[in-house]
Design a protein around this motif. Sequence first.
Motif, mmCIF file in Angstrom:
data_model
loop_
_atom_site.group_PDB
_atom_site.id
_atom_site.type_symbol
_atom_site.label_atom_id
_atom_site.label_comp_id
_atom_site.label_asym_id
_atom_site.label_seq_id
_atom_site.Cartn_x
_atom_site.Cartn_y
_atom_site.Cartn_z
ATOM 1 N N ARG A 42 -1.290 1.397 3.685
ATOM 2 C CA ARG A 42 -2.029 1.831 2.481
ATOM 3 C C ARG A 42 -2.400 0.672 1.562
ATOM 4 O O ARG A 42 -3.320 0.790 0.765
ATOM 5 N N THR A 43 -1.707 -0.437 1.657
ATOM 6 C CA THR A 43 -1.955 -1.545 0.735
ATOM 7 C C THR A 43 -2.710 -2.716 1.346
ATOM 8 O O THR A 43 -3.278 -3.525 0.612
ATOM 9 N N SER A 45 -5.544 -3.033 2.782
ATOM 10 C CA SER A 45 -6.974 -3.148 2.487
ATOM 11 C C SER A 45 -7.213 -3.722 1.085
ATOM 12 O O SER A 45 -8.250 -4.340 0.831
ATOM 13 N N ASP A 46 -6.279 -3.540 0.166
ATOM 14 C CA ASP A 46 -6.397 -4.113 -1.179
ATOM 15 C C ASP A 46 -6.173 -5.616 -1.162
ATOM 16 O O ASP A 46 -6.826 -6.363 -1.886
ATOM 17 N N SER A 47 -5.210 -6.040 -0.346
ATOM 18 C CA SER A 47 -4.862 -7.459 -0.281
ATOM 19 C C SER A 47 -4.294 -7.763 1.098
ATOM 20 O O SER A 47 -3.095 -7.598 1.330
ATOM 21 N N ARG A 49 -2.563 -9.393 4.158
ATOM 22 C CA ARG A 49 -1.440 -10.325 4.178
ATOM 23 C C ARG A 49 -1.624 -11.383 5.258
ATOM 24 O O ARG A 49 -2.007 -11.084 6.373
#
Length: 79
Positions: A42-43, A45-47, A49
């Motif tokens: 879920r995260t 796509s925001d940032s 890694r």
Amino acid sequence: MGYTFIGKDPESGEEGCPAVWVGDDGQLLVQGRLADAEAQSRTVSDSPRAEDESLIVLEPRMIPLLKEAIRAAESIEVR
């Protein structure tokens, strides 16, 4: 490079507890559990890694230690 131990999760035992340190250069070091697959997906796509990065989970009770670490890091004069 030296590190100042700020503290660990007061509700954890002796092994595997979340913890926070501040480096002499003002960097924060944070130890915590790896986020589960759902949080990872879920995260990302925001940032996205990098290969050397991990998403970790810290319980809300760690917030006072993080604030203390930030105050300590802000007081360090980096050259």
